[in-house]
Design an enzyme around this catalytic site. Structure first.
Site, short mmCIF file in Angstrom:
data_model
loop_
_atom_site.label_atom_id
_atom_site.label_comp_id
_atom_site.label_asym_id
_atom_site.label_seq_id
_atom_site.Cartn_x
_atom_site.Cartn_y
_atom_site.Cartn_z
NE ARG A 1 -0.57 5.09 8.56
CZ ARG A 1 -0.68 3.81 8.84
NH1 ARG A 1 -1.02 3.41 10.06
NH2 ARG A 1 -0.45 2.91 7.92
CD1 TRP B 1 9.05 -3.14 -4.01
CD2 TRP B 1 10.05 -4.20 -5.73
NE1 TRP B 1 10.14 -3.82 -3.52
CE2 TRP B 1 10.77 -4.47 -4.54
CE3 TRP B 1 10.49 -4.75 -6.92
CZ2 TRP B 1 11.91 -5.27 -4.52
CZ3 TRP B 1 11.63 -5.55 -6.92
CH2 TRP B 1 12.33 -5.80 -5.72
CB THR C 1 5.24 0.02 -2.39
OG1 THR C 1 6.04 -0.47 -1.32
CG2 THR C 1 6.03 -0.03 -3.68
CE LYS D 1 -2.46 0.99 3.72
NZ LYS D 1 -2.00 -0.25 4.32
CE LYS E 1 2.73 -2.94 8.11
NZ LYS E 1 3.50 -1.86 7.50
CG PHE F 1 -3.31 -2.79 9.24
CD1 PHE F 1 -2.26 -3.61 8.83
CD2 PHE F 1 -3.24 -2.23 10.51
CE1 PHE F 1 -1.18 -3.87 9.66
CE2 PHE F 1 -2.16 -2.51 11.35
CZ PHE F 1 -1.14 -3.33 10.92
CB ALA G 1 -5.43 1.14 10.58
CG PHE H 1 4.52 -9.97 -6.47
CD1 PHE H 1 5.52 -10.28 -5.56
CD2 PHE H 1 3.53 -9.08 -6.08
CE1 PHE H 1 5.53 -9.73 -4.29
CE2 PHE H 1 3.54 -8.51 -4.81
CZ PHE H 1 4.54 -8.85 -3.91
#
Length: 556
Positions: free
Chosen positions: A94, A409, A73, A71, A105, A301, A273, A381
């Site tokens: 954030r 990415w 990224t 998210k 994480k 999230f 969140a 991906f």
């Protein structure tokens, strides 16, 4: 393949004054924290009030899985793509918490070629905002216990102290502690608790406050305990507000940094969140809207948590209205939701994809309840197959959503051009009338039921007797009009992290409720969710190091 930190460390950053200049921000408007970080001055923030707003784009996602969604990224890459299209955009994010950085994480600076830099500084101490919030929180705790020790003029019932200490680290042994042990001069013995800093009400207040005046008014309303008559005792009653505000005077100013492609980023505030309201500060978002034509922000999230709280808490309180929403998913995560183990996600599996896509379907339906225009993006991906991507695209278009593949990415802004073009088209179409999920006039219990059934898909809601009593008490004290901040596992639409996909007809279990009066919402705890996380068996901290030249390795 280079790691995220290697890519970030090889980046050639622009001096932050140069990044700011492209937004019309002068050197005197900045308070520098080295060459590549700065806070925006209060004088500059005050000068923006009469400027028109740009467009507000929210980035959210399906429920997170071990397969990864990306998210942040996507948010960063979308901002870079807007820059490549000649659009003036600012990303508003954030700040990362140290807990996940050293836990499981990792950081929150994006990844690959869609990152915010300086990556190591952002993920560690940054400009000290979290330290200031932690200090203000614990100053209030110290003043509270000192008041009890020094005669307890407010007649605080020590069995009804609700203010918790905090620490920006995953430390499970601090969830439940006993304080005041020792001699008489060491305080009154009582049970106490810690929450992680991102779950502190001070964090929520900082992120919702419009300015210093609003900040101090909110701080004064914090309920720290109840007296012997069951009446609230506040931070204002303890005369704590001025000193707390002094600790927060710099933290309330948004921080300016940049992406790998020098797109401006405002990084400010960091509530989780799952256990808090999950949005960056109102000040940063509103500032981005004033200094750019497009503000790209995210909520933590999955959309069941972050987006719901963005709409029902942040937008409700601030008057913000999203112009478009980007919903992030991956083929891998959808197959995981369809029952494929992590080790087998690289294999094509259309049957599992068709099962797991129900999670995406529910999030699309939820977002449309608010009257917003949804663009779904698949974070690409190399293991994704053409058949899998085509299936997801058809699925989204059949449900009235725009769709784009994101390759940010791997390619940075170039990989986000298709997504940026779809977002721009969605903005041109416009959204419907934005509407929160529930009205302020509903009872607290009715609001909880509305969120549980309409957003999560619960068949019923079970309130523990203690939770019902707490909600009734909060309504009797005048907090009934407050919105609800649900604390729930991020891994499932339900309160059971093992229920993947789109569970239905389940029972949502409500175990506790308390008011964050300064923030202006009621927190409701569901299932077994914890407000102080713990570290995993193999914490990320094991892999982090620094060499003799001060170069950090292992951070991701």
């Amino acid at each position: 393949m280079k790691t995220d930190i290697q890519i970030a460390q090889e980046a050639v950053m622009e001096p932050i004054e140069q990044v700011a200049a492209r937004l019309g921000i002068l050197p005197d408007d900045l308070e520098l924290y080295g060459k590549y970080k700065a806070k925006l001055s209060e004088e500059f923030l005050g000068s923006l009030q009469d400027k028109p707003n740009g467009k507000l784009i929210l980035v959210t996602a399906i429920n997170p899985t071990p397969a990864g969604e990306g998210k942040t990224t996507t948010s960063v890459g979308l901002g870079e793509a807007f820059g490549r299209l000649g659009k003036r955009a600012v990303v508003a994010l954030r700040e990362p918490s140290l807990g996940p950085c050293f836990g499981v994480k990792g950081g929150a600076a994006g990844g690959g070629y869609a990152q915010v830099v300086p990556m190591e500084e952002l993920n560690l101490h940054f400009t000290g905002d979290f330290h200031a919030i932690t200090s203000a929180n614990n100053l209030l705790a110290a003043l509270l216990d000192n008041h009890i020790q020094q005669g307890n003029a407010l007649r605080i019932d020590t069995r009804q102290v609700v203010w918790k200490r905090c620490l920006d680290m995953n430390d499970r042994v601090l969830r439940n502690v006993v304080v005041g042990l020792g001699a008489k001069a060491d305080g009154v013995v009582r049970e106490d608790h810690f929450v992680i800093t991102v779950a502190s009400e001070i964090m929520a207040i900082l992120c919702l406050a419009e300015d210093m005046k609003d900040l101090k008014e909110r701080l004064a309303k914090i309920v720290v305990a109840y007296n012997e008559q069951g009446e609230p005792v506040t931070a204002g009653d303890l005369k704590a507000v001025g000193a707390m505000a002094a600790l927060l005077k710099d933290a309330i100013k948004p921080n300016l940094v940049q992406t790998l492609e020098h797109t401006p980023v405002l990084v400010h505030g960091g509530p989780f969140a799952n256990i808090a309201h999950g949005c960056n500060s109102v000040r940063a978002t509103k500032t981005a809207l004033k200094i750019a034509d497009y503000c790209i922000t995210e909520a933590g999230f999955g959309a069941d948590l972050g987006a719901e709280k963005f709409f029902d808490i942040k937008c409700r309180m601030s008057g913000l209205k999203p112009d478009a929403v980007v919903l992030v998913a991956t083929v891998r995560a959808l197959k995981y939701n369809g029952g494929v183990p992590k080790a087998a996600l690289a294999e094509e599996n259309l049957d599992a994809l068709k099962m797991g896509i129900s999670n995406l379907e529910k999030h699309i339906e939820n977002l449309k309840k608010y009257g917003v225009n949804v663009v779904v993006t698949l974070n690409s991906f190399v293991t994704d197959t053409e058949a899998e991507v085509s299936y997801v695209e058809r699925f989204c278009r059949e449900r009235g959503c725009r769709f784009a593949l994101s390759e940010v990415w791997e390619k940075g802004g170039e990989g986000g051009l298709a997504l940026a073009e779809q977002v721009l088209k969605a903005l041109e179409e416009g959204s419907g009338a934005f509407t929160p999920l529930y009205d302020d006039a509903l009872s607290l219990k009715e609001k909880v039921i509305r969120i549980s059934k309409e957003i999560y898909g619960a068949g019923s809601v079970n309130f523990a007797p203690a939770a019902l009593k707490q909600l009734e008490k909060l309504e009797s004290l005048g907090f009934g009009s407050f919105p609800i901040c649900m604390a729930k596992t991020q891994y499932s639409l339900s309160d059971d992290p093992t229920l993947l996909g789109r569970p239905a007809g389940f029972e949502m279990n409500i175990r506790e409720a308390y008011v964050s009066a300064g923030a202006g919402f009621v927190v409701v705890l569901t299932g077994t969710v914890m407000t102080m996380p713990g570290l995993p068996k193999e914490p990320a901290a094991y892999r982090i190091d620094v060499d003799e030249d001060g170069k950090i390795t292992g951070l991701f």
